[in-house]
Design an enzyme around this catalytic site. Structure first.
Site, PDB file in Angstrom:
ATOM      1  N   GLY A  46       1.624 -15.035  47.038  1.00  0.00           N
ATOM      2  CA  GLY A  46       2.136 -14.362  45.848  1.00  0.00           C
ATOM      3  C   GLY A  46       3.635 -14.438  45.620  1.00  0.00           C
ATOM      4  O   GLY A  46       4.091 -14.435  44.482  1.00  0.00           O
ATOM      5  N   GLU A 101       8.766 -10.343  49.118  1.00  0.00           N
ATOM      6  CA  GLU A 101       7.393 -10.080  48.663  1.00  0.00           C
ATOM      7  C   GLU A 101       7.331  -9.989  47.143  1.00  0.00           C
ATOM      8  O   GLU A 101       8.321  -9.643  46.492  1.00  0.00           O
ATOM      9  CB  GLU A 101       6.905  -8.746  49.245  1.00  0.00           C
ATOM     10  CG  GLU A 101       6.037  -8.891  50.478  1.00  0.00           C
ATOM     11  CD  GLU A 101       4.666  -9.498  50.185  1.00  0.00           C
ATOM     12  OE1 GLU A 101       4.491 -10.178  49.164  1.00  0.00           O
ATOM     13  OE2 GLU A 101       3.766  -9.277  51.013  1.00  0.00           O
ATOM     14  N   ASP A 102       6.173 -10.274  46.600  1.00  0.00           N
ATOM     15  CA  ASP A 102       5.989 -10.074  45.158  1.00  0.00           C
ATOM     16  C   ASP A 102       5.656  -8.622  44.853  1.00  0.00           C
ATOM     17  O   ASP A 102       6.135  -8.064  43.872  1.00  0.00           O
ATOM     18  CB  ASP A 102       4.918 -11.020  44.589  1.00  0.00           C
ATOM     19  CG  ASP A 102       3.598 -10.936  45.348  1.00  0.00           C
ATOM     20  OD1 ASP A 102       3.617 -10.644  46.555  1.00  0.00           O
ATOM     21  OD2 ASP A 102       2.546 -11.164  44.743  1.00  0.00           O
ATOM     22  N   ASP A 105       2.408  -2.597  47.831  1.00  0.00           N
ATOM     23  CA  ASP A 105       1.322  -1.804  47.269  1.00  0.00           C
ATOM     24  C   ASP A 105       0.930  -0.722  48.287  1.00  0.00           C
ATOM     25  O   ASP A 105       1.626   0.286  48.404  1.00  0.00           O
ATOM     26  CB  ASP A 105       0.174  -2.776  46.944  1.00  0.00           C
ATOM     27  CG  ASP A 105      -0.933  -2.169  46.109  1.00  0.00           C
ATOM     28  OD1 ASP A 105      -0.915  -0.962  45.859  1.00  0.00           O
ATOM     29  OD2 ASP A 105      -1.855  -2.905  45.716  1.00  0.00           O
ATOM     30  N   LYS A 133       4.763  -0.396  43.987  1.00  0.00           N
ATOM     31  CA  LYS A 133       3.753   0.538  43.458  1.00  0.00           C
ATOM     32  C   LYS A 133       3.675   1.718  44.415  1.00  0.00           C
ATOM     33  O   LYS A 133       2.721   1.843  45.196  1.00  0.00           O
ATOM     34  CB  LYS A 133       2.387  -0.169  43.469  1.00  0.00           C
ATOM     35  CG  LYS A 133       1.776  -0.435  42.119  1.00  0.00           C
ATOM     36  CD  LYS A 133       0.341  -0.918  42.338  1.00  0.00           C
ATOM     37  CE  LYS A 133      -0.099  -1.808  41.204  1.00  0.00           C
ATOM     38  NZ  LYS A 133      -1.487  -2.277  41.368  1.00  0.00           N
ATOM     39  N   PHE A 154      -3.491  -3.151  37.150  1.00  0.00           N
ATOM     40  CA  PHE A 154      -3.733  -4.460  37.752  1.00  0.00           C
ATOM     41  C   PHE A 154      -2.810  -5.494  37.128  1.00  0.00           C
ATOM     42  O   PHE A 154      -3.033  -5.963  36.034  1.00  0.00           O
ATOM     43  CB  PHE A 154      -5.197  -4.884  37.619  1.00  0.00           C
ATOM     44  CG  PHE A 154      -5.533  -5.903  38.653  1.00  0.00           C
ATOM     45  CD1 PHE A 154      -5.374  -7.255  38.400  1.00  0.00           C
ATOM     46  CD2 PHE A 154      -5.937  -5.499  39.914  1.00  0.00           C
ATOM     47  CE1 PHE A 154      -5.622  -8.198  39.391  1.00  0.00           C
ATOM     48  CE2 PHE A 154      -6.199  -6.440  40.904  1.00  0.00           C
ATOM     49  CZ  PHE A 154      -6.036  -7.781  40.633  1.00  0.00           C
ATOM     50  N   VAL A 155      -1.744  -5.832  37.886  1.00  0.00           N
ATOM     51  CA  VAL A 155      -0.724  -6.737  37.346  1.00  0.00           C
ATOM     52  C   VAL A 155      -0.900  -8.161  37.862  1.00  0.00           C
ATOM     53  O   VAL A 155      -1.256  -8.384  39.015  1.00  0.00           O
ATOM     54  CB  VAL A 155       0.703  -6.245  37.652  1.00  0.00           C
ATOM     55  CG1 VAL A 155       1.026  -5.002  36.842  1.00  0.00           C
ATOM     56  CG2 VAL A 155       0.902  -5.957  39.135  1.00  0.00           C
ATOM     57  N   ARG A 167      -1.273 -16.943  38.520  1.00  0.00           N
ATOM     58  CA  ARG A 167       0.004 -16.961  39.233  1.00  0.00           C
ATOM     59  C   ARG A 167       1.084 -17.659  38.416  1.00  0.00           C
ATOM     60  O   ARG A 167       2.260 -17.346  38.541  1.00  0.00           O
ATOM     61  CB  ARG A 167      -0.144 -17.683  40.583  1.00  0.00           C
ATOM     62  CG  ARG A 167      -1.040 -16.969  41.586  1.00  0.00           C
ATOM     63  CD  ARG A 167      -0.858 -17.600  42.961  1.00  0.00           C
ATOM     64  NE  ARG A 167      -1.927 -17.285  43.894  1.00  0.00           N
ATOM     65  CZ  ARG A 167      -1.962 -16.195  44.668  1.00  0.00           C
ATOM     66  NH1 ARG A 167      -1.005 -15.302  44.602  1.00  0.00           N
ATOM     67  NH2 ARG A 167      -2.962 -16.010  45.506  1.00  0.00           N
TER      68      ARG A 167
HETATM   69  C1  PRP Z   1      -0.529  -9.219  47.933  1.00  0.00           C
HETATM   70  C2  PRP Z   1       0.992  -9.285  47.915  1.00  0.00           C
HETATM   71  C3  PRP Z   1       1.366  -8.666  49.220  1.00  0.00           C
HETATM   72  C4  PRP Z   1       0.258  -7.673  49.474  1.00  0.00           C
HETATM   73  C5  PRP Z   1       0.761  -6.315  49.143  1.00  0.00           C
HETATM   74  O1  PRP Z   1      -0.999 -10.324  48.613  1.00  0.00           O
HETATM   75  O2  PRP Z   1       1.448 -10.599  47.821  1.00  0.00           O
HETATM   76  O3  PRP Z   1       1.434  -9.610  50.256  1.00  0.00           O
HETATM   77  O4  PRP Z   1      -0.817  -8.020  48.625  1.00  0.00           O
HETATM   78  O5  PRP Z   1      -0.240  -5.356  49.278  1.00  0.00           O
HETATM   79  P1  PRP Z   1      -0.227  -4.220  50.368  1.00  0.00           P
HETATM   80  O6  PRP Z   1       1.108  -3.516  50.241  1.00  0.00           O
HETATM   81  O7  PRP Z   1      -1.368  -3.343  49.931  1.00  0.00           O
HETATM   82  O8  PRP Z   1      -0.443  -4.816  51.706  1.00  0.00           O
HETATM   83  P2  PRP Z   1      -2.515 -10.816  48.594  1.00  0.00           P
HETATM   84  O9  PRP Z   1      -3.215 -10.353  49.810  1.00  0.00           O
HETATM   85  O10 PRP Z   1      -3.116 -10.452  47.263  1.00  0.00           O
HETATM   86  O11 PRP Z   1      -2.368 -12.376  48.736  1.00  0.00           O
HETATM   87  P3  PRP Z   1      -1.479 -13.402  47.879  1.00  0.00           P
HETATM   88  O12 PRP Z   1      -0.050 -13.167  48.287  1.00  0.00           O
HETATM   89  O13 PRP Z   1      -1.991 -14.733  48.298  1.00  0.00           O
HETATM   90  O14 PRP Z   1      -1.703 -13.097  46.417  1.00  0.00           O
END
Ligand code: PRP
Length: 183
Positions: A46, A101-102, A105, A133, A154-155, A167
């Site tokens: 991400g 990080e993107d 959460d 978030k 849901f973004v 993406r």
């Molecule tokens: C997303 C995002 C973070 C993580 C954050 O990754 O890139 O790494 O979730 O969430 P959290 O705070 O609840 O741990 P994802 O697992 O969706 O994989 P991606 O980066 O390949 O989209």
């Protein structure tokens, strides 16, 4: 206009707003990191787009690494278990890290990664996330640099996916609930 746009309920941040925020974040980070030989570590997948922009907005002498973890699969919320699927390729003993990080959460991913890097001997681990978030936080973790605080919606876009798609949208938007079966 591409066909992905029709799956978007509303735009949260335009390409221009994202660029302006990143420029400001980069300047702030530069003041903190200049002379510290930081290592920027992007969490795949991400964060790949944000990584490319934030390192250019923060012109400090530095190097970059990539780590891949999995926790979500194709679900829309975290399971809590984090696994490294691709590790960094160098010794980080004594290094000042900035994890890119993107989205922050539940915090499960960054909580795990921070411990992991400290265990491997990093001198410091700062966290830089484009989106935060805080309403969904399950672990006690805060970011040092935050682009935008987002509501619990849901973004997608600018690196963020739904089932690996969206993406490459240049903006950040909220997905229509019917696209992910939420309505
Ligand atoms: C997303 C995002 C973070 C993580 C954050 O990754 O890139 O790494 O979730 O969430 P959290 O705070 O609840 O741990 P994802 O697992 O969706 O994989 P991606 O980066 O390949 O989209």
């Amino acid at each position: 206009m591409g066909t992905m746009d029709q799956d978007i309920l509303k735009v949260l941040y335009t390409e221009k707003q994202i660029a302006a925020r990143i420029e400001a974040m980069g300047a702030e980070m530069y003041r903190d990191l200049e002379g510290k030989d930081p290592l920027f570590i992007s969490v795949l997948r991400g964060a790949f787009i944000f990584m490319a922009d934030i390192v250019r907005a923060c012109p400090v002498k530095s190097d970059v690494e990539f780590i891949a973890v999995s926790s979500y699969g194709n679900a829309t919320s975290s399971s809590g278990a984090v696994q490294i699927t691709h590790d960094i390729q160098q010794d980080i003993t004594g290094r000042n890290l900035v994890v890119i990080e993107d989205i922050l959460d539940s915090g499960n991913t960054l909580y795990f990664l921070k411990q992991y890097f400290l265990t491997k001997g990093a001198a410091s681990v700062a966290v830089c996330t484009l989106l935060d978030k805080p309403s969904r936080r399950a672990k006690a973790i805060t970011a040092d640099y935050v682009g935008f605080q987002v509501p619990d919606e849901f973004v997608v876009g600018y690196g963020l996916d739904y089932c690996q798609k969206y993406r490459n949208l240049p903006y950040i938007g909220v997905l229509k609930p019917e696209v992910y079966g939420g309505a």
